[in-house]
Design a protein around this motif. Structure first.
Motif, mmCIF file in Angstrom:
data_model
loop_
_atom_site.group_PDB
_atom_site.id
_atom_site.type_symbol
_atom_site.label_atom_id
_atom_site.label_comp_id
_atom_site.label_asym_id
_atom_site.label_seq_id
_atom_site.Cartn_x
_atom_site.Cartn_y
_atom_site.Cartn_z
ATOM 1 N N GLU A 155 -2.772 6.174 0.478
ATOM 2 C CA GLU A 155 -4.211 5.996 0.680
ATOM 3 C C GLU A 155 -4.540 5.894 2.147
ATOM 4 O O GLU A 155 -3.767 5.360 2.914
ATOM 5 C CB GLU A 155 -4.662 4.705 -0.033
ATOM 6 C CG GLU A 155 -4.780 4.928 -1.531
ATOM 7 C CD GLU A 155 -4.746 3.614 -2.268
ATOM 8 O OE1 GLU A 155 -5.322 2.645 -1.781
ATOM 9 O OE2 GLU A 155 -4.109 3.562 -3.331
ATOM 10 N N GLY A 207 -1.201 0.277 -8.369
ATOM 11 C CA GLY A 207 -0.514 1.363 -9.048
ATOM 12 C C GLY A 207 -0.352 1.118 -10.533
ATOM 13 O O GLY A 207 0.523 0.404 -10.985
ATOM 14 N N ARG A 265 2.367 1.625 -3.216
ATOM 15 C CA ARG A 265 1.376 1.459 -4.279
ATOM 16 C C ARG A 265 1.822 0.421 -5.278
ATOM 17 O O ARG A 265 1.919 0.684 -6.491
ATOM 18 C CB ARG A 265 1.191 2.786 -5.013
ATOM 19 C CG ARG A 265 0.019 3.535 -4.486
ATOM 20 C CD ARG A 265 -0.429 4.451 -5.577
ATOM 21 N NE ARG A 265 -1.504 5.263 -5.117
ATOM 22 C CZ ARG A 265 -2.550 5.561 -5.874
ATOM 23 N NH1 ARG A 265 -2.616 5.103 -7.106
ATOM 24 N NH2 ARG A 265 -3.503 6.308 -5.410
ATOM 25 N N LYS A 270 0.835 -1.205 0.000
ATOM 26 C CA LYS A 270 0.000 0.000 0.000
ATOM 27 C C LYS A 270 0.868 1.253 0.000
ATOM 28 O O LYS A 270 0.629 2.193 -0.757
ATOM 29 C CB LYS A 270 -0.915 -0.004 1.221
ATOM 30 C CG LYS A 270 -2.118 -0.929 1.016
ATOM 31 C CD LYS A 270 -3.273 -0.531 1.901
ATOM 32 C CE LYS A 270 -4.488 -1.367 1.562
ATOM 33 N NZ LYS A 270 -4.897 -2.214 2.682
ATOM 34 N N THR A 291 3.648 9.919 -5.459
ATOM 35 C CA THR A 291 2.614 8.881 -5.273
ATOM 36 C C THR A 291 1.835 9.200 -4.012
ATOM 37 O O THR A 291 2.395 9.513 -2.974
ATOM 38 C CB THR A 291 3.252 7.500 -5.144
ATOM 39 O OG1 THR A 291 4.297 7.589 -4.199
ATOM 40 C CG2 THR A 291 3.802 7.036 -6.472
#
Lengths: 283, 439
Positions: free
Chosen positions: B439, B424, B420, B417, B436
Motif C-alpha cells: 500500500e 490482510g 499486510r 504494512k 500481496t
C-alpha cells in the motif's frame, strides 16, 4: 448584563468554597488548587465588576449598599490572597471564600440602582475616603476574626491532645496570633480615621460633626471595643486565646454596625428612609 | 521472547536481620555483581538496590522462567548463601507484581517505617550506580522514572510521609504548631539526665539559641552544658528559667512535682503570657497535670507524645490506602507501555502468514507434485520450510531488537504494512494469491 462580572464572581466564590470544602473532607496532602484558583478567578471577576460599576456610575462605585457590601467582600478576598503567600495553609480559604460568597449573595438582594441625579453629597471625594477606610478596616477585622476562630479551635485541639487531621491543617498558634497582633493596629487605625473622616464629611455638608445617628453611635461602640482590645493587648499583654475571643466578638459588632444598623435602626446612613438625610452607607 | 521486568530480593519482612546484614551487595561498589548479573543469559538490564532493610535485584529479562534461578545463583554465591536459604528468604516477582513492588518501594509504602523519606534517595543512588555501569536500558530507565514520578505523586497527593511518628519528631512538630518558627526560641532542660539529652538533641537542631540546663547538682548541669554547647544555671533559678524559656523539658528524679500551677502562673505573668510548651518526660511526673489548664501553657508528657505518634501512624496507614490506588494506576500505565513494546504478536503474525502461504502454494501445486515419492515429497516440504525460515530470519531478528528502540512503533507499523499483517483478510489472499500488494 450589567451584573455579569458580579454573577461570575459569585459563582467562582461558591466554587472556591466548594473546592475548599471538598479539600477539607477528603484530601489531606494535596494542595487545594481548585479552591485557590476559583478564588483568584472570582477575585478577578469581582475586580472587573467593581471597575464596571465605576465606569457605569462615572464615579467611585461606593454610593449604594450593594456596592459597599461588594467592596467589603472584595477587600477581604484581596487581603486573604495577599496573606496566603505568608501562610499557605489552605484552611483560611475555607472560611474566607464562603464569607465572600455569602456577602455577595447578600449584596445581590440589595438595591444597586444609582438614583439619578446622584445626590450632591455623594459626589465628593469624602465618599471614597470615608467608605474605603471604613470598609478596609472591616475587612481586616474580618480576617482577624477568621484567625481568631481558627486559633480557638487549634488551641483546644492542642490542649486536649487531639492531634488529628484538623490540627495538621490549621496554622500554628503563633501564626494566628501574629495575624491578630498585626491586624489590630491597622484595623483600629483605619476604623479611627474612617470615623473621623465621616465626621469631617458630615461637618462639611451639614455643619455639624456628630449627630448620634444610630450608625455613628454603633461605630463609636465598635471603636470603643477595639480600643479596649488594643489596651488589653498592649498594656496587659493579652494574647492568644483571649485576643482571639475579642477579635470574634469585635467582628460581631462590626457586622452589626455594617449591615444590621441600617436595616434595623435607620439613620442617615440608610438609603430607604428620610431622603433628606440621604447619606453613604458604611460605618 | 517478550520483555519482562522481574524483581529478586529480600526485605525486612522476609528475612531476619542476620541475613539482611549478610546480603548487602557491598562488593558491588566496583560494579562486579551488576556486571556478572548482566552477563547472565536472557538478562538484559540490571539495577541492584541495597538499603539497611532490603537487598533487591531489578532486571529486564526475556526469559522469565530460568532467569530467576540464575540471578539467585549469582547473588547467593556473592554472599555465601546456600540454595535452601536462597529459596527461604528471597522473593521473585514477575511483570506487574515486580513493577508494583518497585513503585511501592520507591514511594516508601514497603518501608519498615511507613512513609520514611530516605528510601527515595537510596533508590535514586542505586539507579545512578547502575546506569553509570551501563547496566540499564530503555525498560528499566522508564521503570525508574515512572517509579520516581509515582513517589512524587504519592508524596504530593497523600499524607503518607506527613505526620510525625517518632516521639522526638512529634515534640518538634507540636512545638512548631504552638510557637511557629523555632530558630529564635529558648529551650530549658530541667534535669540533666540522659533522657532529657535525647529529647533535647532533636529539638536543638531546630533552635539556634543555646539551650539552658538546670539541675539539682550544678556540676552535672555544667557537664551537659559543655556537651550541648549550652549554659547551666542552678536549681534556685528555676523561676527565672521558666519565665524565659519557650520549650521546657523536665526529667528530674524528684518524687514531688517541681512545677506546680501557682509557680507556672507566676512565670506566665513574668513572661507576659507568651505561650510555653512543657514536655514532661520524668517518671514520676515533674509537672502537675493541672498546669495544662493555665492559659498559654501546653503540657505534654511522654505518654501523650507516644499516643500522638501512634495516632499519626494510624493516619499514615489510612493515607497508604490512597497511595496504593495511585500505585495501581501507575502500574497499569506502565504495563500498557510494555505491551506496546512487545514485538511478539507481530512476529507470530508474520510467521503464521508465511507458513500459510507455503501450505497454500503446496496445495495449489498438488497435482504437479503427485508423481513424487514420499521421500521426495518430504524434501520439498523441508526445502520450502527452510526458504521461508531464511526469508523470515532477518526481519524477525530486526523486530526483536527494535522492540526497545525509540522507533519501535514505526518499525512494527511498517512491518505490519509491508507484510499486510493487520488488514490482510484471508479471502483477500486467496483472491490475489501470493502477490500481496503493497500500500
Amino acid at each position: 448584563m450589567d451584573l455579569l462580572f458580579f454573577k461570575i464572581a459569585i459563582v467562582l466564590y461558591l466554587g472556591a468554597s466548594l473546592g475548599y470544602l471538598i479539600f477539607l473532607i477528603i484530601s489531606s496532602g494535596a494542595q487545594p488548587w481548585i479552591g485557590f484558583w476559583c478564588a483568584v478567578g472570582g477575585f478577578a471577576a469581582h475586580s472587573l465588576s467593581i471597575l464596571h460599576r465605576a465606569i457605569f456610575s462615572g464615579f467611585v462605585p461606593l454610593a449604594t449598599p450593594f456596592d459597599a457590601v461588594s467592596f467589603f467582600s472584595w477587600i477581604t478576598v484581596g487581603l486573604f490572597l495577599m496573606i496566603r503567600y505568608r501562610d499557605p495553609s489552605p484552611i483560611f480559604g475555607s472560611i474566607v471564600t464562603p464569607l465572600a460568597a455569602s456577602l455577595l449573595l447578600y449584596a445581590s438582594t440589595l438595591s444597586y440602582q444609582i438614583r439619578e441625579p446622584i445626590v450632591p453629597i455623594l459626589k465628593t471625594w469624602w465618599l471614597p475616603i470615608h467608605v474605603v477606610l471604613a470598609i478596609a478596616g472591616n475587612a481586616i477585622f474580618a480576617l482577624m476574626a477568621t484567625g481568631g476562630l481558627m486559633y480557638i479551635v487549634q488551641e483546644r485541639l492542642i490542649k486536649t491532645k487531639r492531634i488529628g487531621r484538623l490540627h495538621h491543617l490549621l496554622p500554628s498558634l503563633e501564626t494566628l496570633d501574629t495575624l491578630n497582633r498585626h491586624g489590630l493596629p491597622f484595623g483600629f487605625f483605619l476604623l479611627t480615621i474612617g470615623i473621623i473622616s465621616g465626621a469631617l464629611w458630615a461637618g462639611s455638608v451639614w455643619g455639624f460633626y456628630w449627630s448620634w445617628d444610630p450608625k455613628e453611635t454603633w461605630s463609636l461602640i465598635t471603636w470603643l471595643a477595639y480600643a479596649v482590645m488594643v489596651h488589653q493587648r498592649v498594656v496587659l499583654g493579652w494574647r492568644g486565646r483571649r485576643a482571639a475571643v475579642l477579635a470574634i466578638l469585635g467582628f460581631g459588632l462590626v457586622m452589626f454596625t455594617f449591615v444590621g444598623v441600617s436595616a434595623l435602626l435607620g439613620g442617615h446612613h440608610a438609603f430607604d428612609n428620610r431622603p433628606r438625610f440621604m447619606g453613604p452607607l458604611g460605618l | 521472547m517478550s520483555l519482562h521486568v522481574m524483581v529478586v530480593g529480600l526485605n525486612h519482612m522476609t528475612a531476619p536481620v542476620e541475613i539482611r546484614e549478610q546480603v548487602t551487595f557491598a562488593r558491588d561498589n566496583d560494579g562486579s555483581i551488576t556486571r556478572s548479573l548482566l552477563r547472565l543469559d536472557g538478562v538484559e538490564e540490571v539495577i541492584v538496590l541495597s538499603t539497611c532493610n532490603r537487598a533487591e535485584v531489578i532486571v529486564m529479562t526475556v526469559d522469565l522462567e530460568t532467569a530467576a534461578d540464575r540471578i539467585l545463583g549469582v547473588v547467593g554465591e556473592a554472599h555465601g548463601l546456600d540454595e535452601a536459604r536462597r529459596r527461604e528468604f528471597f522473593y521473585v516477582k514477575p511483570d506487574a507484581d515486580a513493577v508494583r513492588h518497585v513503585f511501592r518501594v520507591t514511594a516508601s509504602l514497603d518501608s519498615m517505617v511507613l512513609g520514611e523519606p530516605q528510601i527515595l534517595g537510596q533508590v535514586k543512588d542505586s539507579y545512578r550506580h547502575s546506569s553509570l555501569l551501563n547496566a540499564t536500558g530503555p525498560v528499566l530507565n522508564r521503570l525508574m522514572h515512572r517509579a520516581f514520578f509515582t513517589a512524587k505523586r504519592v508524596r504530593n497527593e497523600t499524607g503518607v510521609g506527613k505526620a510525625a511518628i517518632s516521639v522526638a519528631y512529634v515534640a518538634v512538630e507540636l512545638a512548631r504548631k504552638i510557637l511557629g518558627d523555632l530558630t529564635d526560641k529558648r529551650v530549658l532542660l530541667v534535669g540533666a539526665g540522659e533522657m532529657a539529652e535525647l529529647a533535647a538533641r532533636h529539638l536543638m537542631s531546630q533552635v539556634s539559641r543555646p539551650v539552658t540546663i538546670l539541675n539539682r547538682t550544678y556540676d552535672t548541669a555544667c557537664a551537659l552544658a559543655v556537651q550541648l554547647c549550652g549554659a547551666a544555671i542552678p536549681m534556685e533559678e528555676l523561676d527565672v528559667g521558666l519565665a524565659e524559656a519557650d520549650v521546657v523539658i523536665t526529667s528530674t528524679g524528684s518524687r514531688e512535682p517541681i512545677i506546680q500551677p501557682d509557680r507556672m502562673r507566676v512565670a506566665m505573668r513574668r513572661r507576659r503570657n507568651r505561650p510555653v510548651f512543657v514536655i514532661d518526660i520524668a517518671m514520676p511526673r515533674d509537672v502537675d497535670p493541672q498546669v495544662n489548664d493555665i492559659d498559654g501553657v501546653y503540657l505534654y508528657n511522654i505518654d501523650d507524645l507516644q499516643s500522638v505518634a501512634q495516632e499519626n501512624l494510624g493516619e499514615r496507614r489510612q493515607e497508604a490506602i490512597r497511595a496504593e490506588k495511585i500505585v495501581n494506576e501507575e502500574v497499569a500505565k506502565f504495563m500498557a507501555w510494555t505491551k506496546s513494546l512487545d514485538a511478539a504478536p507481530t512476529i507470530v503474525a508474520l510467521k503464521d502468514k508465511l507458513e500459510e502461504i507455503r501450505i497454500r502454494e503446496l496445495a495449489r501445486l498438488n497435482g504437479k507434485l503427485s508423481g513424487l515419492s514420499p521421500e521426495e515429497r518430504e524434501t520439498v516440504e523441508a526445502i520450502t520450510r527452510s526458504i521461508i525460515n531464511k526469508i523470515a530470519h532477518d526481519p524477525i531478528t530486526f523486530l526483536r531488537r527494535s522492540g526497545i528502540s525509540p522507533k519501535r512503533n514505526v518499525y512494527l507499523d511498517v512491518a505490519q504494512k509491508i507484510f499486510r499483517l493487520n488488514g490482510g483478510l484471508p479471502e483477500e489472499f486467496s483472491r490475489h494469491g501470493i502477490e500481496t500488494e503493497e500500500e
